[in-house]
Design a protein around this motif. Sequence first.
Motif, PDB file in Angstrom:
ATOM      1  N   ALA A   1      -2.113   0.596   9.863  1.00  0.00           N
ATOM      2  CA  ALA A   1      -1.761   1.299   8.627  1.00  0.00           C
ATOM      3  C   ALA A   1      -2.501   2.617   8.442  1.00  0.00           C
ATOM      4  O   ALA A   1      -2.184   3.359   7.526  1.00  0.00           O
TER       5      ALA A   1
ATOM      6  N   ILE B   1      -2.390  10.490   0.383  1.00  0.00           N
ATOM      7  CA  ILE B   1      -2.647  11.012  -0.966  1.00  0.00           C
ATOM      8  C   ILE B   1      -4.003  10.525  -1.467  1.00  0.00           C
ATOM      9  O   ILE B   1      -4.324   9.347  -1.344  1.00  0.00           O
TER      10      ILE B   1
ATOM     11  N   VAL C   1     -10.490 -10.095  18.381  1.00  0.00           N
ATOM     12  CA  VAL C   1     -11.170 -11.285  17.861  1.00  0.00           C
ATOM     13  C   VAL C   1     -10.154 -12.421  17.826  1.00  0.00           C
ATOM     14  O   VAL C   1      -9.069 -12.298  17.251  1.00  0.00           O
TER      15      VAL C   1
ATOM     16  N   ALA D   1     -11.561  -7.028   8.216  1.00  0.00           N
ATOM     17  CA  ALA D   1     -10.588  -6.133   7.560  1.00  0.00           C
ATOM     18  C   ALA D   1      -9.432  -5.923   8.527  1.00  0.00           C
ATOM     19  O   ALA D   1      -9.297  -4.868   9.138  1.00  0.00           O
TER      20      ALA D   1
ATOM     21  N   CYS E   1       4.949   2.950   9.820  1.00  0.00           N
ATOM     22  CA  CYS E   1       3.580   2.558   9.471  1.00  0.00           C
ATOM     23  C   CYS E   1       3.686   1.233   8.717  1.00  0.00           C
ATOM     24  O   CYS E   1       4.746   0.931   8.161  1.00  0.00           O
TER      25      CYS E   1
ATOM     26  N   PHE F   1      -5.742   3.868   1.057  1.00  0.00           N
ATOM     27  CA  PHE F   1      -6.567   4.805   1.836  1.00  0.00           C
ATOM     28  C   PHE F   1      -7.528   5.620   0.979  1.00  0.00           C
ATOM     29  O   PHE F   1      -8.675   5.861   1.361  1.00  0.00           O
ATOM     30  N   LYS F   2      -7.058   6.073  -0.154  1.00  0.00           N
ATOM     31  CA  LYS F   2      -7.904   6.933  -1.022  1.00  0.00           C
ATOM     32  C   LYS F   2      -9.225   6.245  -1.369  1.00  0.00           C
ATOM     33  O   LYS F   2     -10.210   6.886  -1.644  1.00  0.00           O
TER      34      LYS F   2
END
Length: 375
Positions: A49, A56, A173, A200, A312, A341-342
């Motif tokens: 991703a 943004i 993993v 994550a 994506c 993401f921000k």
Amino acid sequence: MSTNGSTLVTHIVVVGGGAMGSAAAWALSRRGIRVTLLEQFGPGHVRGASHGSSRIFRQAYSEDGYVALAARSFELWKELESASGQTLLTLTSALDHGDPEIVNARVKPLQDAGIPYELLTPAEAGARWPGLRFDTVVLTHPGAGRVHADDSLTALQSETVRLGGEVRHHVAVLDIVNTSEGVVVRTSDGDIHADHVVVAPGAWATDLLGEHIDLPVLRTTQEQPAFFTPLKQDAGIWPSFVHHPGAELSTEGIYGLGSVEGIKIGEHATGPEVHPDSRDFIPLPAGERRLIEYAREWLPGVDADSATSITCLYTVTPDHNFIVDRRGNITFAAGFSGHGFKFTPVIGELLADLALENIPAPDFLRLDREGLRVH
Ligand SMILES: Cc1cc2nc3c(=O)[nH]c(=O)nc-3n(C[C@H](O)[C@H](O)[C@H](O)COP(=O)(O)OP(=O)(O)OC[C@H]3O[C@@H](n4cnc5c(N)ncnc54)[C@H](O)[C@@H]3O)c2cc1C
């Protein structure tokens, strides 16, 4: 070194070299922890991703919790910029327009957080940003724009290494085993013993964590934004925007932003459900057509016939809020629902807080929150 309950934490394995795992590795390294970051694919891979040049960055949310996270994230992006010597944030401002009820719901949280903003009429906004067309009230805040995504991952991982951490690509993993002393992380390259693991894994969350953590159903979808060539203004100075559905926009909402590849626009969470290991990476023609039609109607500043689509992954929780929590020696982050993401560096900080001090994440991100399992 730091304490984790009564155990002295010396070594933490972080699984997933996307935005969130890389941020956790940086946050832990900054606190003097020995970190090993494991990523199943190579640097800059396009199977998750976090790839691409831009995302943004904006603070305008209708929930105070996200506004606060965005404000802290801004500070941490600046710290990462100064540590790495790279520009990672470009502030071109952000706009919300469309259904006035949705737009206006973002005003008070900005006001309460002391974040400067303006409300403009469609004519005022059109004069300022002639590449876009507006039909309703426009909310703009100047401390927003875009994050340079690929560069951010490079900076987070390089800083982790500079601080003494280890970043290992092409290591998958396979399982995580809790032991009385910590964890054993079973990998394609052998077992690693550690005090704690931060996981994550993006769209692989259910595959990797499903046996250990009672996750809700996470929908993974293949999304397909497209880039358009700007006609006059350099794409680099375009504002980021969210055009909320309602008012004159009768279709899905659309987000957009400038980038080195052109003006990027996309729909939010409308793509087909996929498994991350078996998706086809092929944009659907119907989805691309909808973006072309949107560009023709709403973006007078782009060549609507110049669409180049990419794909994506979104990993979406039932309430579209993220999951950041801990069970035993496993701290985890998942379900960034297309808007994570921000917040990358602040999520890294929260993961480090959970892993080292057991300080919980905000309630709306906890695994046991209300609403996560009802949909
Ligand atoms: C089209 C699109 C547009 C977006 N636009 C925005 C935006 O404008 N603003 C915004 O804030 N957010 C945006 N987002 C969302 C944001 O990009 C994501 O929330 C964020 O990148 C999620 O990062 P992640 O680390 O959780 O997942 P990923 O980047 O997928 O990282 C997970 C990593 O874990 C690795 N992994 C998984 N399992 C294993 C394993 N077993 N062993 C080793 N490694 C493993 C994977 O290979 C992967 O690299 C957008 C997302 C998409 C798809």
